[in-house]
Design a protein around this motif. Structure first.
Motif: not given
Length: 196
Positions: A168-174
């Motif tokens: 999982f990358y990028p992770v948003f919203p965390p």
């Protein structure tokens, strides 16, 4: 930022990180022999842990309510939200364990700092310190330099049978990351599913 800040709530308008390709190499990688200090007062052998089902969520740094965050922290894409992310993994921990997953958080902060956070937030799993960047170097994880610190960028790995199965990358919203991990594991998605 001033002391007494609310680290549990994400400010509106945070910049979303973009996928810069820095984790494209990770799927299929074998977990190398890396041992990290844990808030549990032991050293955790990640190669051994990865033989089963392992969830590693790497994050830049958790703040403390009484200590200002680094200047410009909220303007760095993907920096803010480590406390909400950790709390979400805390809240989903029993469900993840029921699926056979071991969960660890990882940051480059020292163990003593991490232990205060884990106690304050009632985190039921161990947090690992990559203070010497052993894991970051071994897996070629993306990092960023902020206020004289080298911090991990936010990335979550699912490992099974010793290898990285899902990134999982990028992770948003965390704060939604733990739910996405749970959905992946619960639905039994194949490892070649597109990353998200």
């Amino acid at each position: 930022m001033t002391g007494g800040q609310n680290l549990h709530q994400l400010p509106a308008g945070l910049p979303a990180p973009e996928d810069d390709g820095a984790c494209d190499h990770l799927v299929g990688m074998e977990m190398p022999a890396v041992a990290l200090a844990s808030t549990g007062g032991r050293t955790v052998d990640l190669a051994r842990e990865a033989r089963g089902l392992l969830v590693l969520y790497c994050y830049p740094m958790t703040g403390r309510p009484d200590v200002p965050l680094p200047d410009g922290w909220d303007a760095i894409p993907g920096a803010r939200g480590c406390t909400p992310q950790t709390c979400a993994f805390r809240d989903h921990h029993a469900e993840l364990r029921s699926l056979g997953a071991e969960v660890y958080g990882v940051s480059t902060q020292p163990t003593a700092y991490q232990a205060e956070m884990a106690a304050r937030l009632h985190v039921p799993f161990e947090i690992l310190s990559d203070e010497r960047l052993d894991l970051a170097r071994a897996l070629r994880l993306p990092t960023m330099a902020v206020a004289g610190m080298v911090l991990l960028k936010r990335v979550t790995l699912i490992l099974r049978s010793g290898r990285v199965e899902r990134v999982f990358y990028p992770v948003f919203p965390p704060h939604e990351n733990a739910g996405h991990v749970l959905a992946h594991l619960g639905a039994g998605m194949p490892p070649d599913r597109p990353r998200g």
